[in-house]
Design an enzyme around this catalytic site. Structure first.
Site, mmCIF file in Angstrom:
data_model
loop_
_atom_site.group_PDB
_atom_site.id
_atom_site.type_symbol
_atom_site.label_atom_id
_atom_site.label_comp_id
_atom_site.label_asym_id
_atom_site.label_seq_id
_atom_site.Cartn_x
_atom_site.Cartn_y
_atom_site.Cartn_z
ATOM 1 N N TYR A 14 -3.058 -0.398 10.088
ATOM 2 C CA TYR A 14 -2.904 -0.717 8.664
ATOM 3 C C TYR A 14 -1.525 -0.294 8.169
ATOM 4 O O TYR A 14 -0.839 -1.059 7.471
ATOM 5 C CB TYR A 14 -4.008 -0.002 7.878
ATOM 6 N N SER A 20 0.855 -1.182 0.000
ATOM 7 C CA SER A 20 0.000 0.000 0.000
ATOM 8 C C SER A 20 0.891 1.231 0.000
ATOM 9 O O SER A 20 2.075 1.155 0.364
ATOM 10 C CB SER A 20 -0.881 -0.018 1.261
#
Length: 267
Positions: free
Chosen positions: A161, A148
């Site tokens: 995250y 990501s």
């Protein structure tokens, strides 16, 4: 060996894409299938697996689905054994399954933090560990971890995250370091903001006719001046899954329209 476009072909290869029922995982799986790979995938329930099978059938792809929790090491070992018996050992692994919990850090429970780490970081370790021995035996393999932009950047409400995806970036580099000698390439793809059904509410036109504030923010921060399309991930996925990337290892390929290269417009 001379390079030809056949280096991008995946004929005869078995690709396991975790959690690939819809969204980015499904689009990556579909791209691998278009290059000749046989697709297998998993999800948590039979209902979701059946939903995935339907999506693949509608796309003209004969995929096989398995019910498996990728955070459960015994279940993953059993699934990979079943895949080997029914389809063939895994040549290409795409660690796609993931979750996010958007909660300010000081309001987030340790249990929720651990759950995100478990799905987004521990599970890729567990699944990679399960397929690497067969890759070694066969003389090579490809592992693609879906990272990501949060592997590089922080943002409000995504502490777990970002921690997981930052860890996944380093797990990617370490798998490459440890198993590159066996002709195993482990790389990552870091998607930018992709236009999927899940992000559709953030792109809806407002009642006053203006773009959603988050839509304006993303487009303004992206040199390409648009959201990514799922199809934008197809080429990078095929490249990293194929013989065309045999000397590319430990790399994170950010498919973000240039966001990470850009400081943003001056107010």
């Amino acid at each position: 060996m001379d390079f030809t476009m056949d280096n991008f072909r995946l004929d005869g290869k078995v690709a396991l894409v975790t959690g690939a029922v819809y969204g980015i995982g499904f689009e990556i799986a579909r791209s691998l299938a278009s290059a000749g790979a046989t697709i297998v995938f998993n999800n948590l329930t039979q209902e979701s697996v059946d939903e995935g099978i339907k999506h693949y059938q509608e796309a003209g792809i004969e995929a096989k689905g398995y019910v498996c929790d990728v955070t459960d090491e015994e279940a993953v070992q059993a699934m990979t054994k079943q895949i080997k018996e029914e389809v063939g050992s895994v040549d290409i692994l795409v660690n796609n399954a993931g979750i996010i919990k958007r909660t300010p850090m000081i309001e987030m429970s340790a249990a929720d933090f651990r759950q995100v780490i478990d799905v987004d970081l521990n599970a890729p370790f567990i699944v990679a560990k399960a397929v690497i021995p067969d890759m070694i035996e066969k003389g090579g393999g490809k592992i693609i971890n879906i990272c990501s932009m949060m592997s590089e950047l922080g943002r409000e409400t995504v502490s777990a995250y970002a921690a997981a995806k930052g860890g996944l970036k380093m797990l990617t580099k370490n798998i490459a370091s440890e198993y590159g000698q066996y002709n195993i390439q482990c790389n990552g793809i870091g998607p930018g903001y992709i236009a999927t059904p899940q992000t559709a509410p953030l792109r809806e036109q407002q009642e006053n006719g203006e773009r959603h504030p988050f839509d304006q923010f993303i487009v303004g921060r992206t040199p390409a001046a648009r959201w990514g399309e799922p199809s934008d991930l197809a080429g990078p996925a095929i490249f990293l899954a194929s013989g065309a990337s045999d000397f590319v290892n430990g790399h994170i390929l950010y498919v973000d329209g240039g966001i990470l290269a850009y400081i943003g417009k001056q107010p």
